[in-house]
Design a protein around this motif. Structure first.
Motif, PDB file in Angstrom:
ATOM      1  N   GLY A  41       0.817  -1.211   0.000  1.00  0.00           N
ATOM      2  CA  GLY A  41       0.000   0.000   0.000  1.00  0.00           C
ATOM      3  C   GLY A  41       0.851   1.261   0.000  1.00  0.00           C
ATOM      4  N   GLU A  42       1.917   1.285   0.803  1.00  0.00           N
ATOM      5  CA  GLU A  42       2.806   2.444   0.828  1.00  0.00           C
ATOM      6  C   GLU A  42       3.478   2.631  -0.534  1.00  0.00           C
ATOM      7  N   TYR A  43       3.842   1.510  -1.172  1.00  0.00           N
ATOM      8  CA  TYR A  43       4.483   1.603  -2.488  1.00  0.00           C
ATOM      9  C   TYR A  43       3.503   2.155  -3.531  1.00  0.00           C
ATOM     10  N   ARG A  49       1.872   9.401  -6.093  1.00  0.00           N
ATOM     11  CA  ARG A  49       2.461  10.739  -5.895  1.00  0.00           C
ATOM     12  C   ARG A  49       3.475  11.073  -6.981  1.00  0.00           C
ATOM     13  N   SER A  50       4.152  10.037  -7.484  1.00  0.00           N
ATOM     14  CA  SER A  50       5.185  10.251  -8.505  1.00  0.00           C
ATOM     15  C   SER A  50       4.635  10.176  -9.916  1.00  0.00           C
ATOM     16  N   ALA A  63      13.631   2.109  -6.578  1.00  0.00           N
ATOM     17  CA  ALA A  63      14.725   2.716  -5.815  1.00  0.00           C
ATOM     18  C   ALA A  63      14.261   3.975  -5.094  1.00  0.00           C
ATOM     19  N   VAL A  64      13.334   4.717  -5.699  1.00  0.00           N
ATOM     20  CA  VAL A  64      12.775   5.894  -5.033  1.00  0.00           C
ATOM     21  C   VAL A  64      12.043   5.484  -3.770  1.00  0.00           C
ATOM     22  N   TYR A  65      11.331   4.370  -3.831  1.00  0.00           N
ATOM     23  CA  TYR A  65      10.628   3.847  -2.650  1.00  0.00           C
ATOM     24  C   TYR A  65      11.624   3.472  -1.562  1.00  0.00           C
ATOM     25  N   VAL A  66      12.721   2.828  -1.962  1.00  0.00           N
ATOM     26  CA  VAL A  66      13.757   2.455  -0.993  1.00  0.00           C
ATOM     27  C   VAL A  66      14.347   3.701  -0.344  1.00  0.00           C
TER      28      VAL A  66
END
Length: 353
Positions: A41-43, A49-50, A63-66
């Motif tokens: 869900g967070e991903y 948003r992106s 990688a942005v999520y990381v």
């Protein structure tokens, strides 16, 4: 509240919702489903948003999520017990968040919607250098579990002495039987066999879905007798062993969160902030390793499906290293003495001449 209700973002992503339903239908534990829903869900929210479609996202998008996981302020703020950098989530938590994202892309590959998975996994690949081990997306840090020293443990016990009999019994059983929080809080009255001083840990309450029978000490048996007499004043019905005594939930089953709050309060009062509901399990398994239990015996006692987790406690106890050091030192000591004896004999021979 279902995971979909808690994370409405799944309603906007059919494939992610289908993946979550598959995990649930396969019988994954409810807490596992909750953890998967949170990570995925967070991903999905980050992708929105992106302006990225998660179905077609690439490795750079993951990688942005990381990066976001490693830099976000922790929601518990000052209550964080241990954090290497003071910022971002712990390495183990980041690994946990990435698991459902990786499984989501595995699902898309199976459905023919993708040809590759942007979330790498560490795995053996023949022909690769350095033993053929392919690195995962985020390096995995393996740390030994934390356990209290003798002074810290005595402080915990001193504070616990003034606790109600229910809390003292729960701490005793958590240590005696190396119980996880869920296993302890979900014990039923018919899981206890006082005649043999054993507990039946039902498969549905365990992390690995392995049922086991474990013993508890005579001291815990005394506390159990006291608590059962006290429990009878709350209710005569059978069911979950540990009950709440708060006015709001009187005689209702004790929740995991209530037990965590009890342990947290004890830890703060004893000035041992790192002590948690899982610490007693770490301490018990380490003590078993110190006493010389074999690896498979500790794994069976702990309910580990693989012995990799069990090895942590062997290493933490220092048993194998101590045995090797002791054996090596005995050999070295004998060699030194023999050398000295030989040098002394040679010296006496030279003096005689």
């Amino acid at each position: 509240m279902t995971p979909i209700e808690k994370w409405p973002v799944f309603r906007r992503h059919d494939q992610a919702a289908a993946c979550l339903q598959i995990w649930s239908d396969l019988g994954r534990a409810p807490r596992t489903i909750e953890a998967y829903a949170r990570g995925l869900g967070e991903y999905l929210l980050l992708c929105e948003r992106s302006g990225v479609d998660p179905v077609t996202a690439n490795r750079a998008d993951v990688a942005v999520y990381v990066r976001e996981l490693t830099s976000r302020p922790h929601h518990r703020g000052a209550n964080v017990i241990s954090m290497d950098s003071g910022v971002g989530l712990a390495n183990a938590t980041i690994q946990q968040r990435l698991v459902p994202v990786r499984l989501f892309y595995d699902h898309l590959i199976e459905e023919g919607l993708r040809s590759s998975n942007p979330v790498g996994r560490g795995r053996y690949t023949p022909g690769r250098r350095r033993g053929g081990q392919a690195k995962g997306l985020v390096p995995r840090l393996t740390k030994l579990p934390w356990i209290p020293d003798e002074d810290q443990w005595l402080r915990i016990l001193h504070v616990a002495q003034s606790e109600p009999v229910r809390n003292r019994l729960m701490l005793a059983l958590a240590y005696d039987a190396a119980l996880r929080r869920e296993e302890l809080c979900l014990l039923r009255t018919d899981d206890v066999d006082p005649s043999r001083r054993t507990l039946r840990i039902r498969a549905e309450t365990t992390k690995t879905r392995l049922e086991r029978v474990v013993p508890y000490s005579a001291t815990a048996g005394v506390l159990l007798s006291q608590y059962l007499r006290h429990r009878a004043t709350l209710t005569r019905s059978r069911g979950l062993l540990f009950l709440s005594e708060s006015r709001r939930n009187y005689a209702e089953p004790l929740t995991l969160w209530t037990w965590s709050k009890v342990v947290r309060r004890i830890a703060l009062e004893a000035d041992v902030e790192r002590f948690s509901t899982h610490t007693t399990r770490h301490l018990c398994l380490t003590d078993l390793a110190r006493m010389g239990w074999e690896l498979h015996e500790i794994a069976t006692f702990a309910g580990h499906r693989q012995t990799d987790s069990t090895l942590q406690y062997i290493h933490l106890s220092g048993r194998e290293l101590a045995d090797k050091l002791r054996g090596g030192m005995e050999h070295i000591h004998a060699w030194r003495v023999q050398t000295l004896a030989g040098e002394t004999a040679q010296l006496n021979s030279e003096v005689a001449r």
